[in-house]
Design a protein around this motif. Sequence first.
Motif, PDB file in Angstrom:
ATOM      1  N   MET A   1       0.839  -1.174   0.000  1.00  0.00           N
ATOM      2  CA  MET A   1       0.000   0.000   0.000  1.00  0.00           C
ATOM      3  C   MET A   1       0.891   1.246   0.000  1.00  0.00           C
ATOM      4  SD  MET A   1      -2.689   1.529   2.779  1.00  0.00           S
ATOM      5  CE  MET A   1      -4.149   0.601   2.545  1.00  0.00           C
ATOM      6  N   LYS A   2       0.487   2.240  -0.766  1.00  0.00           N
ATOM      7  CA  LYS A   2       1.222   3.504  -0.841  1.00  0.00           C
ATOM      8  C   LYS A   2       0.494   4.553  -0.014  1.00  0.00           C
ATOM      9  CE  LYS A   2       3.059   2.556  -5.429  1.00  0.00           C
ATOM     10  NZ  LYS A   2       3.148   3.025  -6.824  1.00  0.00           N
ATOM     11  N   ILE A   3       1.222   5.090   0.982  1.00  0.00           N
ATOM     12  CA  ILE A   3       0.650   6.068   1.910  1.00  0.00           C
ATOM     13  C   ILE A   3       1.279   7.434   1.647  1.00  0.00           C
ATOM     14  CG2 ILE A   3       0.467   6.752   4.347  1.00  0.00           C
ATOM     15  CD1 ILE A   3      -1.203   4.308   3.753  1.00  0.00           C
ATOM     16  N   GLY A   4       0.446   8.439   1.446  1.00  0.00           N
ATOM     17  CA  GLY A   4       0.915   9.811   1.265  1.00  0.00           C
ATOM     18  C   GLY A   4       0.755  10.602   2.549  1.00  0.00           C
ATOM     19  N   ILE A   5       1.760  11.391   2.865  1.00  0.00           N
ATOM     20  CA  ILE A   5       1.746  12.245   4.054  1.00  0.00           C
ATOM     21  C   ILE A   5       1.860  13.686   3.571  1.00  0.00           C
ATOM     22  CG2 ILE A   5       2.881  12.800   6.248  1.00  0.00           C
ATOM     23  CD1 ILE A   5       4.309   9.977   5.923  1.00  0.00           C
ATOM     24  N   PHE A   6       0.819  14.460   3.818  1.00  0.00           N
ATOM     25  CA  PHE A   6       0.771  15.849   3.364  1.00  0.00           C
ATOM     26  C   PHE A   6       0.622  16.733   4.592  1.00  0.00           C
ATOM     27  CE2 PHE A   6      -1.884  19.010   0.592  1.00  0.00           C
ATOM     28  CZ  PHE A   6      -0.797  19.870   0.512  1.00  0.00           C
ATOM     29  N   GLY A   7       1.745  17.232   5.079  1.00  0.00           N
ATOM     30  CA  GLY A   7       1.733  18.048   6.283  1.00  0.00           C
ATOM     31  C   GLY A   7       1.929  19.516   5.984  1.00  0.00           C
ATOM     32  N   GLY A   8       1.554  20.338   6.944  1.00  0.00           N
ATOM     33  CA  GLY A   8       1.760  21.774   6.793  1.00  0.00           C
ATOM     34  C   GLY A   8       0.990  22.558   7.828  1.00  0.00           C
ATOM     35  N   THR A   9       1.274  23.851   7.881  1.00  0.00           N
ATOM     36  CA  THR A   9       0.532  24.704   8.810  1.00  0.00           C
ATOM     37  C   THR A   9      -0.879  24.970   8.296  1.00  0.00           C
ATOM     38  OG1 THR A   9       1.517  26.662   7.799  1.00  0.00           O
ATOM     39  CG2 THR A   9       2.540  25.838   9.824  1.00  0.00           C
ATOM     40  N   PHE A  10      -1.083  24.909   6.988  1.00  0.00           N
ATOM     41  CA  PHE A  10      -2.403  25.066   6.376  1.00  0.00           C
ATOM     42  C   PHE A  10      -3.168  26.242   6.998  1.00  0.00           C
ATOM     43  CE2 PHE A  10      -1.700  20.329   5.961  1.00  0.00           C
ATOM     44  CZ  PHE A  10      -1.321  20.380   4.638  1.00  0.00           C
ATOM     45  N   ASP A  11      -2.565  27.407   6.939  1.00  0.00           N
ATOM     46  CA  ASP A  11      -3.144  28.602   7.558  1.00  0.00           C
ATOM     47  C   ASP A  11      -3.472  29.644   6.500  1.00  0.00           C
ATOM     48  OD1 ASP A  11      -4.019  30.097   9.751  1.00  0.00           O
ATOM     49  OD2 ASP A  11      -2.102  31.127   9.917  1.00  0.00           O
ATOM     50  N   PRO A  12      -4.538  29.428   5.760  1.00  0.00           N
ATOM     51  CA  PRO A  12      -5.514  28.339   5.830  1.00  0.00           C
ATOM     52  C   PRO A  12      -5.273  27.301   4.746  1.00  0.00           C
ATOM     53  CG  PRO A  12      -6.451  30.122   4.564  1.00  0.00           C
ATOM     54  CD  PRO A  12      -5.059  30.562   4.984  1.00  0.00           C
ATOM     55  N   PHE A  13      -5.961  26.184   4.875  1.00  0.00           N
ATOM     56  CA  PHE A  13      -6.035  25.182   3.817  1.00  0.00           C
ATOM     57  C   PHE A  13      -6.871  25.815   2.717  1.00  0.00           C
ATOM     58  CE2 PHE A  13      -7.571  21.282   1.772  1.00  0.00           C
ATOM     59  CZ  PHE A  13      -6.445  20.480   1.805  1.00  0.00           C
ATOM     60  N   HIS A  14      -6.413  25.732   1.465  1.00  0.00           N
ATOM     61  CA  HIS A  14      -7.109  26.422   0.381  1.00  0.00           C
ATOM     62  C   HIS A  14      -7.173  25.541  -0.867  1.00  0.00           C
ATOM     63  CE1 HIS A  14      -3.158  27.244  -1.337  1.00  0.00           C
ATOM     64  NE2 HIS A  14      -2.793  27.741  -0.169  1.00  0.00           N
ATOM     65  N   VAL A  15      -7.749  26.081  -1.940  1.00  0.00           N
ATOM     66  CA  VAL A  15      -7.952  25.293  -3.160  1.00  0.00           C
ATOM     67  C   VAL A  15      -6.630  24.787  -3.747  1.00  0.00           C
ATOM     68  CG1 VAL A  15     -10.186  26.288  -3.759  1.00  0.00           C
ATOM     69  CG2 VAL A  15      -8.115  27.361  -4.597  1.00  0.00           C
ATOM     70  N   GLY A  16      -5.545  25.498  -3.545  1.00  0.00           N
ATOM     71  CA  GLY A  16      -4.241  25.014  -4.001  1.00  0.00           C
ATOM     72  C   GLY A  16      -3.837  23.751  -3.263  1.00  0.00           C
ATOM     73  N   HIS A  17      -4.050  23.723  -1.946  1.00  0.00           N
ATOM     74  CA  HIS A  17      -3.767  22.515  -1.166  1.00  0.00           C
ATOM     75  C   HIS A  17      -4.665  21.369  -1.634  1.00  0.00           C
ATOM     76  CE1 HIS A  17      -2.372  25.481   2.067  1.00  0.00           C
ATOM     77  NE2 HIS A  17      -1.283  24.858   1.643  1.00  0.00           N
ATOM     78  N   LEU A  18      -5.919  21.695  -1.918  1.00  0.00           N
ATOM     79  CA  LEU A  18      -6.856  20.684  -2.393  1.00  0.00           C
ATOM     80  C   LEU A  18      -6.382  20.095  -3.725  1.00  0.00           C
ATOM     81  CD1 LEU A  18      -9.553  19.455  -1.477  1.00  0.00           C
ATOM     82  CD2 LEU A  18     -10.701  21.187  -2.875  1.00  0.00           C
TER      83      LEU A  18
END
Length: 184
Positions: free
Chosen positions: A1-18
Amino acid sequence: MKIGIFGGTFDPFHVGHLAIAKAALSKVDKLFIVPTICDYYRPDKRHLFNFDEKVRIITEMTLAMKNVEIDLVERDKDSKWRTINTVEYFAKKFPDAELYLIIGEDSLKNFPTWFRYDDILNMCTLLVANRGIPVQSDIAHEVIDIGNDFEESSSSKVRQKLIEELIDMYLSDKDWYNFERGKN
């Protein structure tokens, strides 16, 4: 299984992060979004949203996405907790999985300055979201470019726009834009 880890401050999480999350899902079976409290490169930066608000925003924006979860491992961590700790956490949680760390091109440039970056590279493959220029790396390790549909997005731009709109709403609510108010 391939697991992705997407971390960050996400201040804020936005359409680019999506968009980055969607691109990463084309390479992994399951994606974990990991909000953090600490910003190691700007520790004195004020945050627009607290941790729980960030989680609510991420939850709302990813509701329709399959194979995406929010992991709260960094909720109560301080500046001593680093990316390597998060990678080790996922390695323990999924001992038989291939791990992929999702980062931006700007982070790739600074990657050799990350705490124990060589250990991170030994434990996972980097999935890099670029901003218009194909990924170039001096790192002697596999780096996968996941595209560039993200160039117009940045949390700094989104924060600035939110602040401008909040000020505009405040001034409108206080009737500051009523140019007739000073006249009888």
